[in-house]
Enzyme design. Structure first.
Site, PDB file in Angstrom:
ATOM      1  N   HIS A   1      81.628  26.985 -70.680  1.00 47.68           N
ATOM      2  CA  HIS A   1      82.569  26.676 -71.758  1.00 47.68           C
ATOM      3  C   HIS A   1      82.391  25.245 -72.254  1.00 47.68           C
ATOM      4  O   HIS A   1      83.095  24.813 -73.161  1.00 47.68           O
ATOM      5  CB  HIS A   1      84.002  26.898 -71.224  1.00 47.68           C
ATOM      6  CG  HIS A   1      85.067  26.851 -72.267  1.00 47.68           C
ATOM      7  ND1 HIS A   1      85.991  25.832 -72.334  1.00 47.68           N
ATOM      8  CD2 HIS A   1      85.362  27.699 -73.289  1.00 47.68           C
ATOM      9  CE1 HIS A   1      86.819  26.054 -73.340  1.00 47.68           C
ATOM     10  NE2 HIS A   1      86.462  27.175 -73.943  1.00 47.68           N
TER      11      HIS A   1
ATOM     12  N   TYR B   1      90.621  24.023 -86.813  1.00 48.65           N
ATOM     13  CA  TYR B   1      90.843  23.607 -85.431  1.00 48.65           C
ATOM     14  C   TYR B   1      90.679  22.099 -85.332  1.00 48.65           C
ATOM     15  O   TYR B   1      89.701  21.550 -85.839  1.00 48.65           O
ATOM     16  CB  TYR B   1      89.820  24.250 -84.479  1.00 48.65           C
ATOM     17  CG  TYR B   1      90.021  25.707 -84.154  1.00 48.65           C
ATOM     18  CD1 TYR B   1      90.578  26.591 -85.074  1.00 48.65           C
ATOM     19  CD2 TYR B   1      89.619  26.215 -82.924  1.00 48.65           C
ATOM     20  CE1 TYR B   1      90.730  27.934 -84.765  1.00 48.65           C
ATOM     21  CE2 TYR B   1      89.780  27.567 -82.613  1.00 48.65           C
ATOM     22  CZ  TYR B   1      90.336  28.418 -83.542  1.00 48.65           C
ATOM     23  OH  TYR B   1      90.488  29.741 -83.241  1.00 48.65           O
TER      24      TYR B   1
ATOM     25  N   HIS C   1      93.598  21.840 -80.932  1.00 48.77           N
ATOM     26  CA  HIS C   1      92.611  22.308 -79.969  1.00 48.77           C
ATOM     27  C   HIS C   1      92.024  21.183 -79.119  1.00 48.77           C
ATOM     28  O   HIS C   1      91.204  21.424 -78.239  1.00 48.77           O
ATOM     29  CB  HIS C   1      91.491  23.042 -80.724  1.00 48.77           C
ATOM     30  CG  HIS C   1      90.620  23.907 -79.886  1.00 48.77           C
ATOM     31  ND1 HIS C   1      89.305  23.603 -79.605  1.00 48.77           N
ATOM     32  CD2 HIS C   1      90.865  25.070 -79.242  1.00 48.77           C
ATOM     33  CE1 HIS C   1      88.779  24.548 -78.834  1.00 48.77           C
ATOM     34  NE2 HIS C   1      89.704  25.452 -78.603  1.00 48.77           N
TER      35      HIS C   1
ATOM     36  N   ARG D   1      80.993  29.763 -79.239  1.00 54.04           N
ATOM     37  CA  ARG D   1      81.278  30.550 -80.440  1.00 54.04           C
ATOM     38  C   ARG D   1      80.599  29.880 -81.631  1.00 54.04           C
ATOM     39  O   ARG D   1      80.746  28.677 -81.826  1.00 54.04           O
ATOM     40  CB  ARG D   1      82.787  30.643 -80.711  1.00 54.04           C
ATOM     41  CG  ARG D   1      83.607  31.245 -79.579  1.00 54.04           C
ATOM     42  CD  ARG D   1      85.057  31.453 -80.012  1.00 54.04           C
ATOM     43  NE  ARG D   1      85.954  31.628 -78.885  1.00 54.04           N
ATOM     44  CZ  ARG D   1      86.125  32.777 -78.229  1.00 54.04           C
ATOM     45  NH1 ARG D   1      85.442  33.837 -78.611  1.00 54.04           N
ATOM     46  NH2 ARG D   1      86.968  32.859 -77.218  1.00 54.04           N
TER      47      ARG D   1
ATOM     48  N   ARG E   1      84.951  35.667 -75.038  1.00 52.84           N
ATOM     49  CA  ARG E   1      85.850  36.778 -75.348  1.00 52.84           C
ATOM     50  C   ARG E   1      85.878  37.106 -76.842  1.00 52.84           C
ATOM     51  O   ARG E   1      86.139  36.240 -77.671  1.00 52.84           O
ATOM     52  CB  ARG E   1      87.265  36.422 -74.878  1.00 52.84           C
ATOM     53  CG  ARG E   1      88.296  37.510 -75.080  1.00 52.84           C
ATOM     54  CD  ARG E   1      88.383  38.443 -73.903  1.00 52.84           C
ATOM     55  NE  ARG E   1      88.908  37.760 -72.735  1.00 52.84           N
ATOM     56  CZ  ARG E   1      89.037  38.338 -71.545  1.00 52.84           C
ATOM     57  NH1 ARG E   1      88.671  39.595 -71.378  1.00 52.84           N
ATOM     58  NH2 ARG E   1      89.518  37.658 -70.521  1.00 52.84           N
TER      59      ARG E   1
END
Length: 691
Positions: free
Chosen positions: A440, A473, A597, A380, A410
């Site tokens: 990821h 985060y 996170h 992202r 997503r």
């Protein structure tokens, strides 16, 4: 091990329990008032995504005529759906009570949220002008009665369902007729319309109520006895259904799937509980919503995710004070970042530390004449990404830039497609993942020519390379020039391009081939140490914990006498503190100003602790169906830093909630001095700078 009937918490129910913790923040009087309103938006946004993804997944199982017991912890999918609906209705009701309480508290601060029935004559002048100039020109309004086909409702939008009771004269007699319409609430206009101040009083009206106030203006062509408008919205299944057309590129397939998401099946229908029965029946019939579908009666307002942008009104006293990100001790922005990393490893912990070390690293690599290659993974990115700009800059400077970009991230699919096309046009080499696996991992490696040899530099992170989310985060990033680690990072990039070749790793912990087995081996060592009477402990901090295999492994360790501390922000399927099963396991969740996170794993190892950071949670998807990278920490100072920050989080007795069989989200309370971990971590780094 004693088999307990509640051996696992169902992941969907555990997720709703997490969102309950977010809802707790909205009711916490220690949270600034405007921040509480914004947490209400986070709660609502979370719930939207839950229905799009998790509820939709369980519904697919039911629709396929399966029980799903093997993947749902022994419970039937149909029962889970019913339990979800019950919990959500209860949470929605609670959230409305909290919203009412917040609005009353705002009034004590001279902030008033008015509705269409409370508009004064002075405000009416402003609102009529505002509506005519900003709202009316783009307002989408559809009369429904005579349409052959009901319009497609967007799952990101909210609508006002309008009912007009028309008066028609036929042969001198008055007949009444119900006319129905839909008005889409515009998304490109602020949901909260701030009215001119009156003295020291602030007034706000929601865009929905401004439209309600203007209904008679919108429908001037009708003669009606009464008119009313109630909000509705639907949530659609967000799963990407990929086609098998071999003639299409991967980007085309993802783009097509994202488009198809707009017309996917509804999984939730939310409506104002005060809507007229005939209006609700009309809508459900036209939309094809079955009685068995998830119908959630709610309040007057939906799409409360917009509350995340509740206006500040200049009231800094009603918001969290902003913290200035700190520099990493002895890691200077002056001079060369690469030269400093060549001397030692550094740990960046955002948002306590500045994210700028990552962008400075990439900018320097883009301009350094001796840098030959840059390789980076993207999951992202920020909407205006400095990371992407630096990579493009590097390509323009003749560097060989390779980016593994995950097009199936997503809800970021479209943004990543646009970045992919932009970077590809500028000469960046793109890799679009591994068939069947999402990428990821959060890694970067560069190669620099020094003294006729190639030297590598890089970083490994627990979070996305996104300067926007880095402000809220918490994530660790390790900067290193340690050759054995970076040589293995290169192997990961090789795997992206040569997917049939499975590499071996001595240092890195890489999914899907090794992560589970490496961590099981580390747990087994603690079990062995405990059985031999040695000190044995495990300390883990992660986002979600859903792998039943790993849950069972920690139960086994607990029964062997290993002391286990878990900090899990979100879903936790493990049940701690159960005699004969998990009595040596304690588990907490910290929900506060920042979104926790980080993933860090600490194993006692009989006094010579082993510490890892990773992009992977202990979820089946992270362990078996994604490319993830975990990294051992070899620098003793950084290792201690990770242990210290874990301990600060563990000792939180202000924002920590205890996991238990009851799932009551009870705050941890003890007689120790109050410790709010996120604020304490910032103080820890302040002291570190001054030491």
């Amino acid at each position: 091990m004693n088999k307990n009937k509640n051996q696992y918490i169902n992941r969907e129910i555990s997720w709703l329990s997490f969102n309950e913790r977010v809802l707790q923040e909205t009711a916490d009087v220690n949270v600034p008032l405007i921040e509480r309103m914004r947490f209400l938006g986070i709660f609502s946004n979370n719930l939207d995504e839950f229905f799009k993804v998790r509820y939709a997944t369980v519904k697919r199982i039911v629709d396929a005529g399966k029980t799903g017991k093997s993947v749902l912890g022994g419970e039937k999918a149909k029962d889970i759906l019913e339990e979800i609906t019950t919990i959500v209705i209860k949470q929605q009701s609670k959230s409305l009570e909290i919203l009412g309480a917040i609005e009353k508290e705002l009034e004590t601060e001279n902030i008033f949220i008015i509705d269409e029935n409370e508009v004064t004559d002075t405000q009416a002048v402003f609102l009529k002008s505002y509506f005519m100039q900003k709202v009316s020109p783009g307002l989408l309004t559809i009369i429904l009665n005579d349409l052959r086909e009901f319009p497609l409702l967007k799952d990101t939008a909210a609508y006002l369902a309008v009912k007009m009771v028309l008066i028609n004269e036929v042969d001198g007699n008055e007949n009444k007729e119900n006319k129905y319409a839909l008005i889409e609430i515009p998304k490109d206009i602020d949901r909260f319309v701030v009215l001119p101040n009156e003295g020291d009083k602030n007034y706000i009206i929601l865009l929905d109520d401004l439209i309600r106030y203007s209904l008679r203006h919108i429908f001037t062509m009708f003669t009606f006895e009464s008119i009313s408008a109630h909000m509705i919205k639907i949530t659609r299944d967000a799963e990407l259904d990929m086609d098998n057309d071999l003639s299409k590129s991967f980007i085309e397939k993802i783009s097509s799937s994202v488009e198809h998401r707009k017309i996917s099946d509804p999984v939730r229908f939310v409506y104002d509980k005060n809507i007229a029965d005939d209006t609700l029946s009309f809508l459900m019939d036209k939309m094809g919503i079955e009685e068995t579908d998830s119908k959630i009666p709610g309040g007057k307002y939906h799409n409360r995710r917009d509350y995340m942008k509740f206006p500040s009104l200049g009231r800094k006293d009603l918001m969290y004070s902003k913290i200035d990100p700190l520099p990493v001790k002895d890691f200077s922005f002056e001079g060369s970042i690469l030269e400093q990393i060549a001397q030692k490893d550094y740990l960046q912990y955002t948002p306590y530390h500045s994210f700028s070390y990552i962008t400075k690293f990439l900018r320097e690599a883009a301009l350094d004449p001796q840098v030959r290659t840059i390789k980076l993974t993207v999951y992202r990115l920020a909407s205006n990404s400095q990371v992407a700009s630096s990579l493009i800059n590097a390509a323009k400077n003749g560097k060989q830039v390779t980016v593994q970009i995950e097009l199936q991230a997503r809800f970021d699919e479209q943004a990543n497609i646009e970045y992919a096309e932009q970077m590809q046009a500028e000469g960046v080499k793109l890799i679009f993942g591994v068939p069947g696996l999402k990428v990821h991992s959060k890694i970067c490696v560069i190669e620099r020519e020094e003294n006729d040899k190639i030297k590598r530099y890089g970083f490994i992170s627990t979070g996305n390379f996104n300067e926007s989310t880095a402000k809220i985060y918490t994530d660790y990033t390790l900067f290193t020039a340690y050759s054995p680690l970076l040589k293995e990072l290169n192997k990961v990039f090789d795997f992206f391009e040569t997917t049939y070749k499975i590499n071996k790793y001595k240092h890195l912990v890489v999914s899907p081939h090794y992560t589970k087995n490496v961590f099981i081996g580390l747990i087994d060592q603690e079990i062995k140490n405990a059985r031999e009477g040695k000190d044995a402990f495990i300390k883990i901090k992660m986002n979600s914990f859903t792998s039943y295999k790993m849950v069972d492994k920690l139960y086994e360790a607990s029964n062997a006498g290993v002391k286990i501390q878990l900090i899990v922000r979100g879903i936790c399927c493990l049940v701690p503190g159960v005699k004969g099963m998990s009595e040596n396991i304690e588990a907490i969740s910290v929900v506060d100003k920042f979104l926790e996170h980080t993933r860090v794993f600490i194993f006692g190892n009989n006094g010579n602790s082993k510490v890892y950071i990773s992009s992977a949670d202990w979820m089946t998807r992270n362990l078996d169906f994604r490319v993830e990278v975990g990294c051992p920490i070899y620098d003793e100072d950084i290792k201690q830093e990770l242990v210290d920050t874990f301990e600060i989080s563990w000792n939180d007795n202000v924002k920590a909630r205890m996991f238990s069989e009851q799932q009551d989200n009870a705050y941890r309370k003890n007689d120790k001095p109050k410790l709010r971990s996120q604020f304490a971590v910032y103080e820890y780094y302040q002291k570190k700078l001054n030491a």
